[in-house]
Design an enzyme around this catalytic site. Sequence first.
Site, PDB file in Angstrom:
ATOM      1  N   GLY A  16      -8.161 -12.450   1.538  1.00  0.00           N
ATOM      2  CA  GLY A  16      -9.113 -13.037   2.489  1.00  0.00           C
ATOM      3  C   GLY A  16      -8.378 -13.706   3.638  1.00  0.00           C
ATOM      4  N   ARG A  77      -8.127  -5.936   1.300  1.00  0.00           N
ATOM      5  CA  ARG A  77      -7.929  -5.855  -0.156  1.00  0.00           C
ATOM      6  C   ARG A  77      -7.485  -4.405  -0.388  1.00  0.00           C
ATOM      7  NH1 ARG A  77      -9.355 -11.292  -1.253  1.00  0.00           N
ATOM      8  NH2 ARG A  77     -11.325 -11.778  -0.263  1.00  0.00           N
ATOM      9  N   ASP A 108      -2.757 -15.790  -4.342  1.00  0.00           N
ATOM     10  CA  ASP A 108      -1.948 -15.433  -5.514  1.00  0.00           C
ATOM     11  C   ASP A 108      -2.002 -13.938  -5.849  1.00  0.00           C
ATOM     12  OD1 ASP A 108      -4.543 -15.621  -6.378  1.00  0.00           O
ATOM     13  OD2 ASP A 108      -4.136 -17.039  -8.003  1.00  0.00           O
ATOM     14  N   THR A 130      -4.842 -19.117   1.963  1.00  0.00           N
ATOM     15  CA  THR A 130      -6.178 -18.903   1.377  1.00  0.00           C
ATOM     16  C   THR A 130      -6.983 -20.175   1.533  1.00  0.00           C
ATOM     17  OG1 THR A 130      -7.416 -18.627  -0.684  1.00  0.00           O
ATOM     18  CG2 THR A 130      -5.166 -19.400  -0.924  1.00  0.00           C
ATOM     19  N   ASP A 132      -9.030 -21.133  -0.517  1.00  0.00           N
ATOM     20  CA  ASP A 132      -9.458 -21.580  -1.848  1.00  0.00           C
ATOM     21  C   ASP A 132      -8.606 -22.713  -2.458  1.00  0.00           C
ATOM     22  OD1 ASP A 132     -11.328 -19.552  -1.674  1.00  0.00           O
ATOM     23  OD2 ASP A 132     -10.116 -18.114  -2.796  1.00  0.00           O
ATOM     24  N   ASP A 134      -6.190 -22.456  -4.386  1.00  0.00           N
ATOM     25  CA  ASP A 134      -6.068 -22.177  -5.821  1.00  0.00           C
ATOM     26  C   ASP A 134      -4.679 -21.656  -6.215  1.00  0.00           C
ATOM     27  OD1 ASP A 134      -6.318 -19.782  -4.498  1.00  0.00           O
ATOM     28  OD2 ASP A 134      -7.807 -18.935  -5.849  1.00  0.00           O
ATOM     29  N   ARG A 176     -13.817 -18.840  -4.804  1.00  0.00           N
ATOM     30  CA  ARG A 176     -13.622 -17.842  -5.875  1.00  0.00           C
ATOM     31  C   ARG A 176     -13.772 -18.499  -7.246  1.00  0.00           C
ATOM     32  NH1 ARG A 176      -9.306 -12.940  -5.963  1.00  0.00           N
ATOM     33  NH2 ARG A 176      -8.946 -13.604  -3.845  1.00  0.00           N
TER      34      ARG A 176
HETATM   35  P1  ADP Z   1      -5.554 -13.216  -2.478  1.00  0.00           P
HETATM   36  O1  ADP Z   1      -4.206 -12.756  -2.052  1.00  0.00           O
HETATM   37  O2  ADP Z   1      -6.232 -14.059  -1.461  1.00  0.00           O
HETATM   38  O3  ADP Z   1      -5.551 -13.819  -3.867  1.00  0.00           O
HETATM   39  P2  ADP Z   1      -6.614 -10.758  -3.614  1.00  0.00           P
HETATM   40  O4  ADP Z   1      -6.623 -11.237  -5.021  1.00  0.00           O
HETATM   41  O5  ADP Z   1      -7.766  -9.921  -3.153  1.00  0.00           O
HETATM   42  O6  ADP Z   1      -6.519 -11.929  -2.549  1.00  0.00           O
HETATM   43  O7  ADP Z   1      -5.269  -9.943  -3.425  1.00  0.00           O
HETATM   44  C1  ADP Z   1      -4.956  -9.361  -2.161  1.00  0.00           C
HETATM   45  C2  ADP Z   1      -4.284  -8.048  -2.366  1.00  0.00           C
HETATM   46  O8  ADP Z   1      -3.053  -8.239  -3.085  1.00  0.00           O
HETATM   47  C3  ADP Z   1      -5.047  -7.056  -3.228  1.00  0.00           C
HETATM   48  O9  ADP Z   1      -6.038  -6.367  -2.491  1.00  0.00           O
HETATM   49  C4  ADP Z   1      -3.938  -6.133  -3.663  1.00  0.00           C
HETATM   50  O10 ADP Z   1      -3.568  -5.251  -2.635  1.00  0.00           O
HETATM   51  C5  ADP Z   1      -2.799  -7.109  -3.899  1.00  0.00           C
HETATM   52  N1  ADP Z   1      -2.772  -7.511  -5.309  1.00  0.00           N
HETATM   53  C6  ADP Z   1      -3.597  -8.353  -5.953  1.00  0.00           C
HETATM   54  N2  ADP Z   1      -3.289  -8.439  -7.262  1.00  0.00           N
HETATM   55  C7  ADP Z   1      -2.241  -7.600  -7.449  1.00  0.00           C
HETATM   56  C8  ADP Z   1      -1.470  -7.214  -8.590  1.00  0.00           C
HETATM   57  N3  ADP Z   1      -1.710  -7.731  -9.805  1.00  0.00           N
HETATM   58  N4  ADP Z   1      -0.475  -6.322  -8.399  1.00  0.00           N
HETATM   59  C9  ADP Z   1      -0.225  -5.806  -7.188  1.00  0.00           C
HETATM   60  N5  ADP Z   1      -0.920  -6.127  -6.082  1.00  0.00           N
HETATM   61  C10 ADP Z   1      -1.903  -7.004  -6.203  1.00  0.00           C
HETATM   62  O1  F6P Z   2     -10.216 -15.958  -1.269  1.00  0.00           O
HETATM   63  C1  F6P Z   2     -11.003 -16.322  -0.180  1.00  0.00           C
HETATM   64  C2  F6P Z   2     -12.448 -15.943  -0.437  1.00  0.00           C
HETATM   65  O2  F6P Z   2     -13.199 -16.301   0.712  1.00  0.00           O
HETATM   66  C3  F6P Z   2     -13.060 -16.539  -1.685  1.00  0.00           C
HETATM   67  O3  F6P Z   2     -13.454 -17.887  -1.513  1.00  0.00           O
HETATM   68  C4  F6P Z   2     -14.195 -15.608  -1.942  1.00  0.00           C
HETATM   69  O4  F6P Z   2     -14.473 -15.539  -3.322  1.00  0.00           O
HETATM   70  C5  F6P Z   2     -13.658 -14.287  -1.469  1.00  0.00           C
HETATM   71  O5  F6P Z   2     -12.566 -14.554  -0.618  1.00  0.00           O
HETATM   72  C6  F6P Z   2     -14.659 -13.448  -0.735  1.00  0.00           C
HETATM   73  O6  F6P Z   2     -14.069 -12.238  -0.425  1.00  0.00           O
HETATM   74  P1  F6P Z   2     -14.692 -11.133   0.516  1.00  0.00           P
HETATM   75  O7  F6P Z   2     -14.357 -11.497   1.925  1.00  0.00           O
HETATM   76  O8  F6P Z   2     -14.010  -9.883   0.089  1.00  0.00           O
HETATM   77  O9  F6P Z   2     -16.167 -11.130   0.302  1.00  0.00           O
END
Ligand code: ADP
Ligand code: F6P
Length: 343
Positions: A16, A77, A108, A130, A132, A134, A176
């Site tokens: 995000g 994503r 993360d 982020t 969040d 978190d 989240r």
């Molecule tokens: P954030 O980085 O804000 O936590 P996401 O959880 O959506 O957001 O993760 C962002 C991107 O990081 C994912 O769309 C994916 O490309 C990559 N990613 C997330 N988790 C993993 C994982 N376990 N292994 C490899 N890539 C990951």
């Molecule tokens: O991680 C940031 C965040 O805005 C969260 O608070 C929320 O759960 C999620 O991303 C929403 O994601 P998307 O933009 O894919 O709807």
Amino acid sequence: MAENQIKTIGVLTSGGDAPGMNAAIRAVVRRALAQNIAVKGILKGYDGLINDDIVEMTSRDVSNIIQRGGTILYTARCPEMRTPEGVAAAAETCRRNHIDGLVVIGGDGSFAGAQKLANEGINAIGVPGTIDLDIACTDYTIGFDTAINTAMEAIDKIRDTSASHERCSVIEVMGRHGGYIALWCGIANGADDILLPENYDYDEQKLIDRIILNRSRGKTHHIIINAEGIGHSASMAKRIEAATGIETRATILGHMQRGGSPTCKDRFYASLMGAYAVDLLLAGQTKRIVGVKSDNIVDFDINEGLAMQKEISEEQYEIAKTLSYSYGNFHLGAAGNVNPLRQ
Ligand code: ADP
Ligand code: F6P
């Protein structure tokens, strides 16, 4: 990689978007260029890395962006990055483009991707971006400060209309699985109830009882901040209205919380952390997560950082409850002695 062998750094934003990401990109680009290191911007997070969507960055490219929300590099994503083939393709793109170090600005999930790239021999550094908050190894994440201020202002506005109509309002904020935005806004907006995924007991009857008690004490409106991790605000509002007879409205603040010009704090720490990430790479460091602890910029091993657990502060939550009209042992003044300031 040993010190001074870095010639080109890559930078991407992933997950995000968060206000302040642009300030971090700017800092990475300018800190590197100042030391004669070339910078390549990877577009759309890991999507761009896998599909070779890469641009050369100049100092001019990051002019006039520090005040802008979102991310000029775009974000995504990218499910493919979760597969071994995706990681291999991303690592190969780094090698083909002679990217000696990669700065990943994200949450993360993005760091889990960086961890896998590091295991493939790609120097990777995570910068927490982020809304969040978190990420366990840091007190601060880019975008959180702007998001809570945006949400706080929106909640103030909802309170105006909720109070005028003597309603109950269920206001859902992002985060989240975490309740940090809910807790901060709950305290800053003086909410009557704060529902956090970390400790909510799902006993809606208790919530309903407090709303009825407040009304019987003369309180004309009731603000509930509900974290997205609990969700279901619309159906919750319907149940509350049916049980209390008090008009109840749900508002989901949604993606407006992710937009807008970053606050001073977000610009400040994003700038420092972006520069610090470059310095780590130039010092021969890899597999690190940058963070803020007690106002200092610090870094952790990516495996250790990702393994840490973050708890919501029970103490802050308890304080929030004692400040709320619903939980406090408030006594109304004697009849005939009504304070005109009372709301
Ligand atoms: P954030 O980085 O804000 O936590 P996401 O959880 O959506 O957001 O993760 C962002 C991107 O990081 C994912 O769309 C994916 O490309 C990559 N990613 C997330 N988790 C993993 C994982 N376990 N292994 C490899 N890539 C990951
Ligand atoms: O991680 C940031 C965040 O805005 C969260 O608070 C929320 O759960 C999620 O991303 C929403 O994601 P998307 O933009 O894919 O709807």
